[in-house]
Scaffold this motif. Sequence first.
Motif, PDB file in Angstrom:
ATOM      1  N   MET A   1      95.056 -28.377 -31.957  1.00 46.26           N
ATOM      2  CA  MET A   1      94.512 -29.549 -31.505  1.00 46.26           C
ATOM      3  C   MET A   1      93.939 -30.353 -32.964  1.00 46.26           C
ATOM      4  SD  MET A   1      91.770 -30.811 -28.459  1.00 46.26           S
ATOM      5  CE  MET A   1      92.734 -29.811 -27.275  1.00 46.26           C
ATOM      6  N   ASN A   4      91.251 -35.714 -34.355  1.00 50.52           N
ATOM      7  CA  ASN A   4      91.252 -36.881 -33.328  1.00 50.52           C
ATOM      8  C   ASN A   4      91.401 -36.336 -31.938  1.00 50.52           C
ATOM      9  OD1 ASN A   4      91.181 -38.478 -35.716  1.00 50.52           O
ATOM     10  ND2 ASN A   4      93.259 -38.730 -35.585  1.00 50.52           N
ATOM     11  N   GLU A   5      92.268 -35.432 -31.595  1.00 47.49           N
ATOM     12  CA  GLU A   5      92.176 -35.083 -30.018  1.00 47.49           C
ATOM     13  C   GLU A   5      90.751 -34.570 -29.764  1.00 47.49           C
ATOM     14  OE1 GLU A   5      94.344 -34.294 -32.507  1.00 47.49           O
ATOM     15  OE2 GLU A   5      96.133 -35.502 -32.051  1.00 47.49           O
ATOM     16  N   LYS A   6      90.197 -33.750 -30.593  1.00 45.28           N
ATOM     17  CA  LYS A   6      89.083 -33.198 -30.163  1.00 45.28           C
ATOM     18  C   LYS A   6      87.875 -34.097 -30.033  1.00 45.28           C
ATOM     19  CE  LYS A   6      89.760 -28.809 -32.549  1.00 45.28           C
ATOM     20  NZ  LYS A   6      89.042 -27.824 -33.386  1.00 45.28           N
ATOM     21  N   LEU A   8      88.390 -37.420 -29.071  1.00 45.01           N
ATOM     22  CA  LEU A   8      88.881 -38.066 -27.919  1.00 45.01           C
ATOM     23  C   LEU A   8      88.312 -37.095 -26.547  1.00 45.01           C
ATOM     24  CD1 LEU A   8      91.965 -39.738 -28.718  1.00 45.01           C
ATOM     25  CD2 LEU A   8      90.084 -40.625 -28.505  1.00 45.01           C
ATOM     26  N   GLU A   9      88.630 -36.231 -26.751  1.00 42.38           N
ATOM     27  CA  GLU A   9      88.186 -35.080 -25.623  1.00 42.38           C
ATOM     28  C   GLU A   9      86.706 -35.142 -25.361  1.00 42.38           C
ATOM     29  OE1 GLU A   9      88.500 -30.329 -24.658  1.00 42.38           O
ATOM     30  OE2 GLU A   9      90.136 -31.210 -25.657  1.00 42.38           O
ATOM     31  N   LYS A  10      86.012 -34.857 -26.384  1.00 46.21           N
ATOM     32  CA  LYS A  10      84.404 -34.953 -26.313  1.00 46.21           C
ATOM     33  C   LYS A  10      84.066 -36.239 -25.704  1.00 46.21           C
ATOM     34  CE  LYS A  10      82.440 -31.653 -28.694  1.00 46.21           C
ATOM     35  NZ  LYS A  10      81.449 -30.543 -28.190  1.00 46.21           N
ATOM     36  N   SER A  12      85.798 -38.348 -23.628  1.00 48.23           N
ATOM     37  CA  SER A  12      86.149 -38.343 -22.206  1.00 48.23           C
ATOM     38  C   SER A  12      85.218 -37.375 -21.468  1.00 48.23           C
ATOM     39  CB  SER A  12      87.774 -37.839 -22.206  1.00 48.23           C
ATOM     40  OG  SER A  12      88.097 -37.763 -20.836  1.00 48.23           O
ATOM     41  N   ASP A  13      84.862 -36.308 -21.916  1.00 48.50           N
ATOM     42  CA  ASP A  13      83.932 -35.372 -21.349  1.00 48.50           C
ATOM     43  C   ASP A  13      82.491 -36.395 -21.279  1.00 48.50           C
ATOM     44  OD1 ASP A  13      85.692 -33.440 -21.115  1.00 48.50           O
ATOM     45  OD2 ASP A  13      84.934 -32.239 -22.937  1.00 48.50           O
ATOM     46  N   ARG A  14      81.928 -36.891 -22.126  1.00 54.28           N
ATOM     47  CA  ARG A  14      80.934 -37.559 -22.010  1.00 54.28           C
ATOM     48  C   ARG A  14      80.942 -38.835 -21.013  1.00 54.28           C
ATOM     49  NH1 ARG A  14      78.106 -37.193 -27.978  1.00 54.28           N
ATOM     50  NH2 ARG A  14      78.155 -35.237 -28.038  1.00 54.28           N
ATOM     51  N   GLN A  16      82.682 -38.995 -18.490  1.00 50.80           N
ATOM     52  CA  GLN A  16      82.957 -38.368 -17.120  1.00 50.80           C
ATOM     53  C   GLN A  16      81.463 -37.922 -16.723  1.00 50.80           C
ATOM     54  OE1 GLN A  16      85.360 -34.709 -16.865  1.00 50.80           O
ATOM     55  NE2 GLN A  16      84.891 -34.691 -14.563  1.00 50.80           N
TER      56      GLN A  16
END
Length: 66
Positions: A1, A4-6, A8-10, A12-14, A16
Amino acid sequence: MGYNEKVLEKISDREQRSDERMSLWQSIIQSFEQEGADGVASELVGLMAKIQEKFTALLEKLDEMA
Protein backbone atom coordinates in the motif's frame (compact mmCIF):
# COMPACT_ATOMS: atom_id res chain seq x y z
CA MET A 1 0.00 0.00 0.00
CA GLY A 2 1.43 3.33 -1.05
CA TYR A 3 1.65 6.52 0.95
CA ASN A 4 -1.44 8.03 -0.69
CA GLU A 5 -3.55 5.01 0.21
CA LYS A 6 -2.30 5.05 3.80
CA VAL A 7 -3.17 8.72 4.19
CA LEU A 8 -6.61 8.22 2.66
CA GLU A 9 -7.22 5.29 5.02
CA LYS A 10 -6.23 7.42 8.03
CA ILE A 11 -8.55 10.21 6.90
CA SER A 12 -11.39 7.75 6.42
CA ASP A 13 -10.81 6.25 9.87
CA ARG A 14 -10.82 9.68 11.47
CA GLU A 15 -14.02 10.64 9.65
CA GLN A 16 -15.68 7.44 10.85
CA ARG A 17 -14.62 8.13 14.44
CA SER A 18 -15.84 11.69 14.09
CA ASP A 19 -19.23 10.43 12.92
CA GLU A 20 -19.36 8.06 15.89
CA ARG A 21 -18.57 10.88 18.32
CA MET A 22 -21.20 13.08 16.69
CA SER A 23 -23.79 10.31 17.01
CA LEU A 24 -22.90 9.80 20.66
CA TRP A 25 -23.17 13.53 21.33
CA GLN A 26 -26.59 13.67 19.65
CA SER A 27 -27.77 10.77 21.84
CA ILE A 28 -26.55 12.58 24.94
CA ILE A 29 -28.28 15.81 23.93
CA GLN A 30 -31.57 14.02 23.24
CA SER A 31 -31.39 12.13 26.53
CA PHE A 32 -30.71 15.34 28.44
CA GLU A 33 -33.55 17.21 26.73
CA GLN A 34 -36.00 14.38 27.41
CA GLU A 35 -34.98 13.17 30.87
CA GLY A 36 -32.28 15.48 32.21
CA ALA A 37 -29.07 14.27 33.80
CA ASP A 38 -30.64 10.94 34.76
CA GLY A 39 -31.43 10.30 31.11
CA VAL A 40 -27.83 10.97 30.14
CA ALA A 41 -26.63 8.59 32.84
CA SER A 42 -29.02 5.91 31.61
CA GLU A 43 -27.92 6.41 28.02
CA LEU A 44 -24.25 6.10 28.96
CA VAL A 45 -24.87 3.02 31.11
CA GLY A 46 -26.67 1.39 28.17
CA LEU A 47 -23.81 2.19 25.80
CA MET A 48 -21.25 0.85 28.27
CA ALA A 49 -23.26 -2.36 28.59
CA LYS A 50 -23.11 -2.82 24.81
CA ILE A 51 -19.35 -2.28 24.86
CA GLN A 52 -19.01 -4.78 27.72
CA GLU A 53 -21.00 -7.38 25.74
CA LYS A 54 -18.76 -6.97 22.70
CA PHE A 55 -15.64 -7.14 24.86
CA THR A 56 -16.86 -10.28 26.60
CA ALA A 57 -17.66 -11.92 23.26
CA LEU A 58 -14.17 -11.12 21.98
CA LEU A 59 -12.58 -12.56 25.11
CA GLU A 60 -14.61 -15.74 24.71
CA LYS A 61 -13.39 -16.08 21.12
CA LEU A 62 -9.82 -15.66 22.28
CA ASP A 63 -10.31 -18.32 24.96
CA GLU A 64 -11.65 -20.71 22.32
CA MET A 65 -8.57 -20.11 20.17
CA ALA A 66 -6.18 -20.98 23.00
